[in-house]
Design an enzyme around this catalytic site. Sequence first.
Site, PDB file in Angstrom:
ATOM      1  N   GLU A  55      59.167  21.072  54.784  1.00 18.87           N
ATOM      2  CA  GLU A  55      59.176  22.412  54.194  1.00 18.87           C
ATOM      3  C   GLU A  55      59.544  22.418  52.714  1.00 18.87           C
ATOM      4  O   GLU A  55      58.960  23.165  51.911  1.00 18.87           O
ATOM      5  CB  GLU A  55      60.120  23.322  54.990  1.00 18.87           C
ATOM      6  CG  GLU A  55      59.541  23.863  56.287  1.00 18.87           C
ATOM      7  CD  GLU A  55      59.659  22.903  57.460  1.00 18.87           C
ATOM      8  OE1 GLU A  55      59.394  23.312  58.597  1.00 18.87           O
ATOM      9  OE2 GLU A  55      60.014  21.722  57.241  1.00 18.87           O
TER      10      GLU A  55
ATOM     11  N   GLY B 284      57.245  23.374  61.584  1.00 18.90           N
ATOM     12  CA  GLY B 284      57.620  24.147  62.762  1.00 18.90           C
ATOM     13  C   GLY B 284      57.341  23.426  64.064  1.00 18.90           C
ATOM     14  O   GLY B 284      58.018  23.654  65.069  1.00 18.90           O
TER      15      GLY B 284
ATOM     16  N   GLU C 106      60.355  21.584  64.663  1.00 21.80           N
ATOM     17  CA  GLU C 106      61.408  22.528  65.061  1.00 21.80           C
ATOM     18  C   GLU C 106      61.276  22.903  66.540  1.00 21.80           C
ATOM     19  O   GLU C 106      62.282  23.050  67.244  1.00 21.80           O
ATOM     20  CB  GLU C 106      61.361  23.777  64.183  1.00 21.80           C
ATOM     21  CG  GLU C 106      61.763  23.523  62.739  1.00 21.80           C
ATOM     22  CD  GLU C 106      62.080  24.796  61.979  1.00 21.80           C
ATOM     23  OE1 GLU C 106      63.231  25.265  62.043  1.00 21.80           O
ATOM     24  OE2 GLU C 106      61.152  25.335  61.338  1.00 21.80           O
TER      25      GLU C 106
ATOM     26  N   ALA D 257      53.119  25.843  60.735  1.00 23.48           N
ATOM     27  CA  ALA D 257      52.460  27.119  60.480  1.00 23.48           C
ATOM     28  C   ALA D 257      51.083  26.899  59.859  1.00 23.48           C
ATOM     29  O   ALA D 257      50.875  25.957  59.090  1.00 23.48           O
ATOM     30  CB  ALA D 257      53.317  27.976  59.555  1.00 23.48           C
TER      31      ALA D 257
END
Length: 287
Positions: free
Chosen positions: A154, A131, A134, A80
């Site tokens: 994170e 992310g 992910e 992000a």
Amino acid sequence: MGKADRKNPELCPPTHSDEIKVSFPREHVMLLTFNRPKALNAMTASMVSDIKNVLDWFEKEPYLWVVVLTGEGRIFCAGADLVDWKRREEAGATKDDQSVVADNPHGFGSISRRCSTKPIIAAVNGGAYGGGTEIILNCDLVIASDDATFALPEVKVGVVAIQGGIPRLARIAGHQLASEMLLTGRNVSAKDAATRFGFVNKLVARSQVLSTALAWAAEITANSPDAVQSTKRALLLSNQHGSVEDMVLTHVWSKESTRAFKSSNIKEGLAAFSERRKPRWVNPTKL
């Protein structure tokens, strides 16, 4: 397949910003490139919206059978864009973060929890973080540069890899190895991602990442698209059902399975095998 079917039709993806690039480098293949190289392809809200619109269109386009994801510049995706996130929060443009996760069925970047029955290949240049990792964990095949690094950091900034990364990594790597990445937030080398953690299929030189991913995409499109998409549905169901019998029975009556059994491609595949020739596949019918 008739002559008209073999030609690349006029493909018109949705209008999008220059934060992503969309192209069609091979027959039946879409290449989606994250295009914020100066920001290490970190995701903004507008970028996510663009990706969602393009992938939703891709899902419905019969001519397109495989998508390859890559990042412009020296890294696949850094997760992000925290600067953009902070700016939107200060402007009051964000809603409760838990609602953002719960209300977005496709996950981070509109990819990390997307349940597509079309194969998704990640061409990872340089690595991915947060992310970005992910996203990779939800891809079917991952080609990475041998100098790549991966991380789910994170916890280091007080957030959680909640967009699908935790359960997927636990299934792929097992509890202890998943814990090693998730609880420490440490970086993982490309070699370890492939051999210890098991979420990278192949390591190649950086210059060969995209060409290798496209070659694998071409290998997939040489197969029946009906059979491939039915198989992908079975893989998705395997993650949802603990019982083999439940998974098989759910899959056999799925729309993708029904189409595979009844399509002209199954007849063509059997005919081509008996006649010792290459099959001539047609685009799947819309479900």
